[in-house]
Design a protein around this motif. Structure first.
Motif, PDB file in Angstrom:
ATOM      1  N   UNK A  36     -20.416 -28.750  10.169  1.00 40.32           N
ATOM      2  CA  UNK A  36     -19.448 -28.372  11.196  1.00 40.32           C
ATOM      3  C   UNK A  36     -20.107 -27.510  12.257  1.00 40.32           C
ATOM      4  N   UNK A  37     -19.886 -27.880  13.521  1.00 43.61           N
ATOM      5  CA  UNK A  37     -20.366 -27.065  14.630  1.00 43.61           C
ATOM      6  C   UNK A  37     -19.457 -25.839  14.749  1.00 43.61           C
ATOM      7  N   UNK A  38     -19.823 -24.922  15.591  1.00 49.04           N
ATOM      8  CA  UNK A  38     -19.028 -23.709  15.775  1.00 49.04           C
ATOM      9  C   UNK A  38     -17.604 -23.978  16.231  1.00 49.04           C
ATOM     10  N   UNK A  39     -17.430 -25.001  17.071  1.00 40.03           N
ATOM     11  CA  UNK A  39     -16.086 -25.330  17.554  1.00 40.03           C
ATOM     12  C   UNK A  39     -15.196 -25.878  16.441  1.00 40.03           C
ATOM     13  N   UNK A  40     -15.784 -26.589  15.489  1.00 39.84           N
ATOM     14  CA  UNK A  40     -15.009 -27.216  14.410  1.00 39.84           C
ATOM     15  C   UNK A  40     -14.920 -26.363  13.148  1.00 39.84           C
ATOM     16  N   UNK A  41     -15.618 -25.221  13.135  1.00 40.54           N
ATOM     17  CA  UNK A  41     -15.605 -24.389  11.942  1.00 40.54           C
ATOM     18  C   UNK A  41     -14.189 -24.017  11.492  1.00 40.54           C
ATOM     19  N   UNK A  42     -13.272 -23.596  12.385  1.00 38.55           N
ATOM     20  CA  UNK A  42     -11.923 -23.270  11.907  1.00 38.55           C
ATOM     21  C   UNK A  42     -11.232 -24.438  11.202  1.00 38.55           C
ATOM     22  N   UNK A  43     -11.421 -25.655  11.711  1.00 38.03           N
ATOM     23  CA  UNK A  43     -10.813 -26.825  11.074  1.00 38.03           C
ATOM     24  C   UNK A  43     -11.420 -27.061   9.691  1.00 38.03           C
ATOM     25  N   UNK A  44     -12.740 -26.897   9.578  1.00 40.53           N
ATOM     26  CA  UNK A  44     -13.397 -27.060   8.281  1.00 40.53           C
ATOM     27  C   UNK A  44     -12.909 -26.007   7.295  1.00 40.53           C
ATOM     28  N   UNK A  45     -12.793 -24.772   7.748  1.00 38.35           N
ATOM     29  CA  UNK A  45     -12.323 -23.696   6.874  1.00 38.35           C
ATOM     30  C   UNK A  45     -10.899 -23.973   6.393  1.00 38.35           C
ATOM     31  N   UNK A  46     -10.031 -24.405   7.300  1.00 41.12           N
ATOM     32  CA  UNK A  46      -8.656 -24.724   6.893  1.00 41.12           C
ATOM     33  C   UNK A  46      -8.629 -25.861   5.869  1.00 41.12           C
ATOM     34  N   UNK A  47      -9.462 -26.880   6.085  1.00 45.10           N
ATOM     35  CA  UNK A  47      -9.513 -28.019   5.161  1.00 45.10           C
ATOM     36  C   UNK A  47     -10.000 -27.579   3.783  1.00 45.10           C
ATOM     37  N   UNK A  48     -11.075 -26.814   3.757  1.00 40.74           N
ATOM     38  CA  UNK A  48     -11.665 -26.414   2.480  1.00 40.74           C
ATOM     39  C   UNK A  48     -10.816 -25.382   1.740  1.00 40.74           C
ATOM     40  N   UNK A  49     -10.100 -24.563   2.478  1.00 41.16           N
ATOM     41  CA  UNK A  49      -9.278 -23.523   1.849  1.00 41.16           C
ATOM     42  C   UNK A  49      -7.819 -23.941   1.673  1.00 41.16           C
ATOM     43  N   UNK A  50      -7.483 -25.178   1.997  1.00 40.20           N
ATOM     44  CA  UNK A  50      -6.107 -25.660   1.882  1.00 40.20           C
ATOM     45  C   UNK A  50      -5.509 -25.431   0.489  1.00 40.20           C
ATOM     46  N   UNK A  51      -6.262 -25.614  -0.608  1.00 36.32           N
ATOM     47  CA  UNK A  51      -5.670 -25.372  -1.924  1.00 36.32           C
ATOM     48  C   UNK A  51      -5.274 -23.905  -2.154  1.00 36.32           C
ATOM     49  N   UNK A  52      -5.800 -23.003  -1.364  1.00 38.99           N
ATOM     50  CA  UNK A  52      -5.498 -21.569  -1.515  1.00 38.99           C
ATOM     51  C   UNK A  52      -4.345 -21.134  -0.606  1.00 38.99           C
ATOM     52  N   UNK A  53      -3.840 -22.037   0.215  1.00 40.50           N
ATOM     53  CA  UNK A  53      -2.815 -21.705   1.207  1.00 40.50           C
ATOM     54  C   UNK A  53      -1.503 -21.346   0.535  1.00 40.50           C
ATOM     55  N   UNK A  54      -0.867 -20.313   1.027  1.00 39.78           N
ATOM     56  CA  UNK A  54       0.449 -19.870   0.554  1.00 39.78           C
ATOM     57  C   UNK A  54       1.351 -19.692   1.767  1.00 39.78           C
TER      58      UNK A  54
END
Length: 62
Positions: A36-54
């Motif tokens: 993931x480039x710097x611009x896409x990092x937030x999207x990658x973080x949201x995707x990878x951390x989705x199971x932790x979302x509350x």
């Protein structure tokens, strides 16, 4: 090295989310087979951390 900055025989690093080339010296994140480039990092973080979302007020109850 070519006019575009590539060395012959070396493949370009590309962000797997947007397809943009990641240039030498540019930061990127590698996670679970994705780059993931710097611009896409937030999207990658949201995707990878989705199971932790509350959602406040809808927390899992035992």
């Amino acid at each position: 090295m070519t006019a575009t900055g590539h060395r012959p025989g070396r493949r370009a690093f590309r962000c797997t989310l947007c397809g943009r080339e990641i240039l030498p010296g540019e930061e990127y994140w590698a996670c679970n087979g994705h780059l993931a480039c710097g611009d896409c990092f937030p999207a990658l973080a949201r995707r990878e951390l989705a199971p932790c979302r509350e959602v406040r007020g809808k927390e899992a109850r035992p």
